[in-house]
Design a protein around this motif. Structure first.
Motif: not given
Length: 384
Positions: A283-292
């Motif tokens: 999902s968008y909310a689980e996309h690694p971009i958030g952590l990165l």
């Protein structure tokens, strides 16, 4: 996509914000109506739909189907109608205009010249047609009051054996619209090390290249792209998340490859919607971009295939803003990251950042502050 949080940018603000796009496929971004027109003009009668709206829906549904065969079929149709100079010129011109309309001020658009030879064009003629189309699209964008600069990335297909030839083609056209080189196609079974001669040639010529890596195959693909081939950027690179561990208490530990990628500021050409379609994120909310983004990797936001994903740069940022609470400051951060990572000279990148991107965001933030002040004044009963 309206937001309930007044701190988040509106869709209109995101659309007007200057944006930079590094990962966009020319054959994945056609207008559905153009596909229909070109198919009719070229006598191509294999389209699944001949009405533009229904065809556009078919492309999106095929990309979302979970079937690799059906997904690849979408590109068979777009490439089939891009076999003449006129078709390539039109597609490239419309690409530049569509991106400019979406607020993109700089874009690097990639395509594989070897996939456009069925109509009798040579590789050089393919490149010339696309370059001319981009210049026409830039001109038309200026006439409509928008500015955009588009550079081409020449892509070699990793399952084929023409990488060195395409690398030489990219080098031959590097001062007339082509800014770099790429390889694409299925990662599994086709490692980038199969094309070391092309990468060694480009390094000797001091030329730029990116490699599709870490989208489906994982960390070995990223490691080979960087350590064996010397890639300047990673196409997708989303699987770098596999080398990052987050403990229950929130403590983050980077493996040696992830640490190297962050320390070296290796740009990651991330494409959230496309990554969801290929299963790289749930999902968008689980996309690694958030952590990165939180860890300050050199992450960038991109579209990949605008037709197949039914997306745009504005839509990608709207979805990420909803998922992670990104503000205009965050969107500017991603945009500056991308501009820093572009394959054009340093002084030109700096000029884009200082003369176009930063002033554009400053104006939007000023508007936002004014609107917030006006809203506060109105709610407190103050008068002018």
């Amino acid at each position: 996509m309206p937001s309930q949080n007044p701190a988040l940018p509106t869709p209109d603000q995101i659309r007007r914000a200057p944006k930079v796009l590094l990962h966009d496929h020319l054959d994945g971004g056609l207008r559905p109506g153009t596909v229909v027109d070109l198919a009719r003009a070229g006598g191509y009668d294999a389209l699944p739909e001949t009405e533009p709206d229904r065809l556009g829906r078919w492309f999106r549904e095929a990309a979302d189907s979970g079937s690799l065969e059906r997904y690849l079929e979408t590109f068979a149709h777009t490439c089939a109608v891009m076999q003449t100079r006129e078709a390539l010129f039109r597609v490239a011109s419309e690409c530049a205009q569509d991106l400019a309309e979406d607020g993109v001020v700089y874009a690097e658009v990639r395509y594989a010249p070897e996939q456009h030879l069925e109509g009798g064009l040579t590789l050089d003629e393919v490149v010339a047609a696309v370059n001319d189309g981009f210049r026409e699209g830039e001109r038309r964008a200026r006439e409509s009051g928008r500015r955009i600069r588009v550079g081409a990335l020449l892509t070699a297909m990793r399952h084929a054996a023409r990488a060195l030839e395409i690398a030489e083609l990219a080098n031959a056209h590097r001062d007339v619209g082509v800014v770099g080189f790429d390889i694409a196609g299925a990662e599994a079974g086709y490692p980038p090390t199969r094309h070391l001669d092309a990468f060694e040639y480009l390094k000797r010529e001091n030329n730029h290249f990116t490699i599709h890596a870490g989208e489906a195959f994982g960390l070995p693909s990223i490691w080979q792209a960087l350590q064996w081939c010397g890639a300047d950027r990673l196409g997708h690179g989303v699987r770098i998340i596999d080398d990052i561990r987050v403990a229950d208490d929130g403590t983050v530990a980077l493996g040696r490859l992830a640490a190297y990628v962050r320390d070296k500021r290796v740009p990651l050409e991330m494409c959230p919607t496309s990554n969801l379609q290929t299963g790289a994120a749930a999902s968008y909310a689980e996309h690694p971009i958030g952590l990165l983004r939180r860890l300050h990797f050199r992450a960038t936001v991109n579209t990949d295939n605008r037709l197949m994903s039914g997306t745009s740069m504005s839509r990608e940022f709207e979805l990420l803003s909803e998922a992670f609470g990104y503000t205009l400051d965050d969107i500017q951060w991603f945009t500056v990251n991308a501009m820093k990572s572009a394959f054009i000279p340093f002084d030109e990148r700096l000029a884009m950042i200082n003369d176009v991107i930063k002033p554009g965001y400053a104006e939007l933030k000023s508007e936002w502050l004014f609107s917030q002040t006006a809203t506060t004044s109105a709610s407190s009963g103050e008068e002018d």
